[in-house]
Design an enzyme around this catalytic site. Structure first.
Site, mmCIF file in Angstrom:
data_model
loop_
_atom_site.group_PDB
_atom_site.id
_atom_site.type_symbol
_atom_site.label_atom_id
_atom_site.label_comp_id
_atom_site.label_asym_id
_atom_site.label_seq_id
_atom_site.Cartn_x
_atom_site.Cartn_y
_atom_site.Cartn_z
ATOM 1 N N ASP A 17 -0.366 5.069 0.862
ATOM 2 C CA ASP A 17 -0.656 6.094 1.866
ATOM 3 C C ASP A 17 -0.577 5.527 3.282
ATOM 4 O OD1 ASP A 17 -2.161 8.670 0.350
ATOM 5 O OD2 ASP A 17 -2.128 6.786 -0.749
ATOM 6 N N ARG A 23 -15.183 11.842 -1.673
ATOM 7 C CA ARG A 23 -14.052 12.735 -1.381
ATOM 8 C C ARG A 23 -13.533 13.400 -2.645
ATOM 9 N NH1 ARG A 23 -10.109 8.804 1.497
ATOM 10 N NH2 ARG A 23 -11.275 7.305 0.211
ATOM 11 N N ASP A 25 0.850 -1.182 0.000
ATOM 12 C CA ASP A 25 0.000 0.000 0.000
ATOM 13 C C ASP A 25 0.893 1.243 0.000
ATOM 14 O OD1 ASP A 25 -2.330 1.671 0.528
ATOM 15 O OD2 ASP A 25 -1.656 1.731 2.614
#
Length: 294
Positions: free
Chosen positions: A86, A129, A84
């Site tokens: 972030d 978002r 991953d």
């Protein structure tokens, strides 16, 4: 045969290692002599018995800066890493930092946190978002990356060392290519998979282009890359921090939660809460002398 790796960089003592041996012995495991990977930093304890009960027992050790990884001995040196981005390979959530430039960081960060805890559907939360970021100038992507994005300590060393020993590396992110591509290049990943933001007239349109990189896509990436390189899943390592990482973490030979949200931590076979990403090199049996320093 299994191996428990005790990691407490600069703080691991003979007494702590002895406690690990005693705990395994007292719960019916057949324990061998310990082996220091790096004295004072990390040590291996090889044993036979129950992987599940060993993990449960060693998790009770309370020494502040101690991380413990318990896994099968035979496949510990992995040939594929899926990571991953972030809050794993970098120290921030990029979408939250972008939101700061739009003046709505608190609003978006709240949604991000809930999605990473598994309280919201990732895909729906992503659309919401990104929609809020519509109208933001495209130039802000590069500005945000330069000003806010920092690599996690040990990221380059982890990936470069694994590659030097024959592993393939893939950065798979529910974030965006505007960040993931340069991050992947900086760390040295062989491949990058991430979401594409739609740009219209020099501004973010508020849409993400299909296909969406969500938990299912991360899992599929793990399986596809393993198959492509002729690897059983036992020879793979997946690392992440959020609920959208759980499928790939649970499918990998060694699934690691890195400073994880609770749901990911509970699902992971191993959790790193105290050290940087080089802990995953000790977990694979690499002493520091074999690391490629990033």
């Amino acid at each position: 045969m299994f191996v428990a790796t005790l990691i407490a960089a600069g703080k691991l003592t003979d007494e702590v290692v002895r406690e690990g041996i005693d705990r395994l012995d007292a719960t019916g495991h057949d324990v061998g002599a310990p082996h220091w990977l790096d004295v004072g930093d990390a040590a291996d304890i090889v044993f036979q018995g129950s992987l599940v009960s060993a993990r449960e027992e060693l998790a009770k050790m309370d020494h502040g800066a101690l991380d413990v990884v318990v896994q099968p001995l035979g496949d510990r040196t992995k040939k594929l890493i899926i990571a991953d981005m972030d809050s794993t390979m970098i120290t921030v959530e990029c979408i939250d930092e972008l939101a700061d430039y739009a003046g709505i960081k608190d609003q978006i960060a709240t949604i991000t946190a809930r999605a990473m805890r598994g309280e919201l559907d990732f895909r729906a939360a992503l659309f919401e978002r990104v929609g809020l970021l519509g109208g933001l100038a495209e130039s802000v992507l590069a500005e945000c990356r330069m000003e806010r994005v920092r690599l996690t300590r040990g990221a380059r060393t982890l990936v470069q060392t694994m590659k030097a020993h024959g592993a393939w590396s893939v950065l798979v992110s529910g974030g965006f290519t505007a960040f993931a591509d340069p991050v992947g290049e900086a760390i040295g990943f062989d491949k990058v998979v991430a979401n594409h933001l739609e740009i219209s007239g020099g501004k973010l349109s508020g849409r993400v282009l299909e296909p969406i990189i969500d938990s299912a896509a991360k899992l599929e990436t793990l399986k596809a890359e393993a198959a492509k390189h002729g690897l059983p899943l036992a020879e793979t390592l997946a690392v992440g921090d959020g609920a959208n990482d759980i499928p790939m973490i649970t499918a990998a030979g060694l699934g690691v939660g890195y400073y994880p949200h609770p749901s990911a931590g509970e699902a992971a076979a191993a959790v790193i809460r105290h050290h940087d990403l080089t802990a995953l090199l000790w977990a694979q049996g690499y002493p520091r002398r074999s690391w490629v320093m990033g």
